[in-house]
Design an enzyme around this catalytic site. Structure first.
Site, PDB file in Angstrom:
ATOM      1  N   GLY A   1      -4.128  -2.869  -2.750  1.00  0.00           N
ATOM      2  CA  GLY A   1      -4.808  -2.048  -3.751  1.00  0.00           C
ATOM      3  C   GLY A   1      -6.094  -2.670  -4.248  1.00  0.00           C
ATOM      4  CB  THR A   2      -6.690  -4.909  -7.149  1.00  0.00           C
ATOM      5  OG1 THR A   2      -5.912  -4.074  -8.030  1.00  0.00           O
ATOM      6  CG2 THR A   2      -7.829  -5.515  -7.927  1.00  0.00           C
TER       7      THR A   2
ATOM      8  N   GLY B   1      -1.277  -7.486  -5.810  1.00  0.00           N
ATOM      9  CA  GLY B   1      -2.101  -8.682  -5.674  1.00  0.00           C
ATOM     10  C   GLY B   1      -2.304  -9.190  -4.264  1.00  0.00           C
TER      11      GLY B   1
ATOM     12  CE  LYS C   1       2.844   2.351  -6.927  1.00  0.00           C
ATOM     13  NZ  LYS C   1       1.475   2.738  -6.645  1.00  0.00           N
TER      14      LYS C   1
ATOM     15  CB  CYS D   1       5.127  10.149 -15.688  1.00  0.00           C
ATOM     16  SG  CYS D   1       4.654  11.632 -16.546  1.00  0.00           S
TER      17      CYS D   1
ATOM     18  CB  ILE E   1      -8.095   5.495 -13.840  1.00  0.00           C
ATOM     19  CG1 ILE E   1      -8.547   4.123 -13.323  1.00  0.00           C
ATOM     20  CG2 ILE E   1      -8.858   6.636 -13.182  1.00  0.00           C
ATOM     21  CD1 ILE E   1     -10.005   3.904 -13.170  1.00  0.00           C
TER      22      ILE E   1
ATOM     23  CG  ASN F   1       2.455   2.071 -10.766  1.00  0.00           C
ATOM     24  OD1 ASN F   1       1.280   1.767 -10.951  1.00  0.00           O
ATOM     25  ND2 ASN F   1       2.854   3.321 -10.601  1.00  0.00           N
TER      26      ASN F   1
HETATM   27  C1  LIG Z   1      -7.844   1.653 -10.236  1.00  0.00           C
HETATM   28  C2  LIG Z   1      -6.391   1.858  -9.920  1.00  0.00           C
HETATM   29  C3  LIG Z   1      -5.898   3.170  -9.797  1.00  0.00           C
HETATM   30  C4  LIG Z   1      -4.547   3.372  -9.498  1.00  0.00           C
HETATM   31  N1  LIG Z   1      -4.089   4.657  -9.366  1.00  0.00           N
HETATM   32  C5  LIG Z   1      -2.783   4.870  -9.056  1.00  0.00           C
HETATM   33  C6  LIG Z   1      -2.308   6.192  -8.843  1.00  0.00           C
HETATM   34  O1  LIG Z   1      -3.071   7.190  -8.900  1.00  0.00           O
HETATM   35  N2  LIG Z   1      -0.982   6.354  -8.569  1.00  0.00           N
HETATM   36  C7  LIG Z   1      -0.114   5.285  -8.439  1.00  0.00           C
HETATM   37  O2  LIG Z   1       1.074   5.504  -8.162  1.00  0.00           O
HETATM   38  N3  LIG Z   1      -0.557   4.004  -8.595  1.00  0.00           N
HETATM   39  C8  LIG Z   1      -1.860   3.787  -8.901  1.00  0.00           C
HETATM   40  N4  LIG Z   1      -2.316   2.509  -9.034  1.00  0.00           N
HETATM   41  C9  LIG Z   1      -1.391   1.362  -8.831  1.00  0.00           C
HETATM   42  C10 LIG Z   1      -1.518   0.779  -7.405  1.00  0.00           C
HETATM   43  O3  LIG Z   1      -1.166   1.744  -6.438  1.00  0.00           O
HETATM   44  C11 LIG Z   1      -0.637  -0.490  -7.229  1.00  0.00           C
HETATM   45  O4  LIG Z   1       0.711  -0.135  -7.473  1.00  0.00           O
HETATM   46  C12 LIG Z   1      -1.015  -1.635  -8.153  1.00  0.00           C
HETATM   47  O5  LIG Z   1      -2.420  -1.660  -8.392  1.00  0.00           O
HETATM   48  C13 LIG Z   1      -0.580  -3.009  -7.615  1.00  0.00           C
HETATM   49  O6  LIG Z   1      -1.224  -3.330  -6.391  1.00  0.00           O
HETATM   50  P1  LIG Z   1      -2.591  -4.226  -6.314  1.00  0.00           P
HETATM   51  O7  LIG Z   1      -2.377  -5.428  -7.186  1.00  0.00           O
HETATM   52  O8  LIG Z   1      -2.751  -4.549  -4.850  1.00  0.00           O
HETATM   53  O9  LIG Z   1      -3.682  -3.348  -6.829  1.00  0.00           O
HETATM   54  C14 LIG Z   1      -3.673   2.258  -9.333  1.00  0.00           C
HETATM   55  C15 LIG Z   1      -4.194   0.961  -9.455  1.00  0.00           C
HETATM   56  C16 LIG Z   1      -5.522   0.752  -9.729  1.00  0.00           C
HETATM   57  C17 LIG Z   1      -6.036  -0.661  -9.831  1.00  0.00           C
END
Ligand SMILES: Cc1cc2nc3c(=O)[nH]c(=O)nc-3n(C[C@H](O)[C@H](O)[C@H](O)COP(=O)(O)O)c2cc1C
Length: 307
Positions: free
Chosen positions: A265-266, A244, A164, A130, A71, A191
């Site tokens: 998240g996902t 996850g 984070k 970053c 993204i 992350n």
């Molecule tokens: C579509 C998407 C956008 C994300 N945007 C951000 C973000 O803006 N800032 C951030 O710190 N992490 C971002 N993440 C990471 C999530 O916050 C999280 O750390 C990561 O997806 C693992 O969790 P999950 O497996 O439950 O998704 C993003 C993840 C996804 C899938």
């Protein structure tokens, strides 16, 4: 009620930054969203000082067990966020945690100062995935970089600061320890993991517009568990565990590995109200937790390397 960095929360499930758009969800669900908000706190997507367009499309690739996103953190920038998003997010019935990122410590300081002054904001999360424009090093991949960032930021806010962590480094636990020593109130992890998908029609070319992207969802759950456990062995500050999580059982596992809160998240892409479901499942597991445990168990062996 549970307490996290002095913030009172109804349960331990929050959203993962960037994966739940509360403003769009309010449009979809109306005021019912406010009556039954699925998360105990709302974590914003990453805000940067200047507006960002994000990466060129395609931005998503679905995996057998999750997805890869590139993204590229599109957002309105600090001024746009303060003017448009913050007033709407302040109406949510839960504490607001704002996630910020900058490619120089001065940028992060300005963001932290701006949000630190606002009563609507309960805490700040620093996205350190970053590169530092001055050193070229990923801020969150190196304990020295993370320590320097916190030294710069810490004097500028009294609000809780959550770092984070990125899993894309040699030792997230060493980075977590540096964050704790230099004033972080909590850490969150994981992350996304760097990954890529090949273009199905153009040999050798990546599918995603950004080239590589971040892997999330069930595919990263085992990595998250191991990293949360490793970080717990190095720090005493609270941990927000994520990666996850799809069910109360998965949340329970992260809590047992050492997390204090769990972020989802996902999974919210399949079920926007997953947070409420997972919190309810977790409560039921908690009520049953005496079932198999019996006498207190001896301490488990420390983490060993796989072979
Ligand atoms: C579509 C998407 C956008 C994300 N945007 C951000 C973000 O803006 N800032 C951030 O710190 N992490 C971002 N993440 C990471 C999530 O916050 C999280 O750390 C990561 O997806 C693992 O969790 P999950 O497996 O439950 O998704 C993003 C993840 C996804 C899938």
């Amino acid at each position: 009620m549970i307490s996290f960095c002095g913030i009172e929360l109804r349960h331990p499930i929050v959203n993962a930054s960037g994966t739940f758009d509360a403003i769009a969800a309010r449009r979809a669900f109306g005021d019912a969203l406010l009556a039954e908000f699925p998360f105990a706190a709302f974590v914003s997507k990453t805000v940067t000082l200047a507006p960002r367009q994000g990466n060129p499309p395609p931005r998503l690739w679905e995996l057998g067990a999750g997805m890869i996103n590139s993204i590229g953190l599109p957002n309105k920038g600090l001024e746009g966020y303060l003017a448009h998003d913050l007033p709407q997010l302040a109406e949510l019935p839960v504490p607001l945690i704002v996630n910020v990122m900058g490619s120089a410590a001065e940028d992060v300081v300005r963001l932290v100062e701006a949000f630190g002054d606002r009563d609507e904001v309960a805490a700040l999360e620093l996205n350190v995935s970053c590169p530092n424009v001055k050193t070229g090093l990923l801020m969150g991949a190196d304990p020295g970089e993370t320590a320097a960032l916190l030294d710069a930021v810490r004097p500028h806010t009294r609000k809780p600061v959550i770092v984070k962590l990125t899993p894309n480094c040699a030792s997230p636990a060493a980075v977590a320890a540096a964050a704790e020593q230099h004033g972080a109130d909590a850490v969150s992890l994981i992350n996304t993991l760097r990954g890529m998908a090949m273009h199905p029609r153009r040999p050798g070319e990546p599918w995603l517009g950004g080239g590589t992207g971040g892997v999330s969802g069930p595919a990263v759950r085992a990595v998250a568990l191991a990293q949360v456990r490793e970080v717990r062995e190095r720090v005493r500050i609270p941990i927000v565990g994520m990666g996850g999580v799809q069910s109360g059982r998965h949340a329970r596992d992260l809590l047992d590995a050492g997390a204090d809160l769990v972020a989802v998240g996902t999974e919210t892409f399949r079920d926007p109200l997953a947070g409420a479901r997972i919190a309810a499942e977790l409560l039921r597991i908690g009520a049953n937790s005496g079932m198999f445990t019996g006498a207190p168990q001896p301490a488990r062996p420390r983490i060993a390397q796989g072979g």
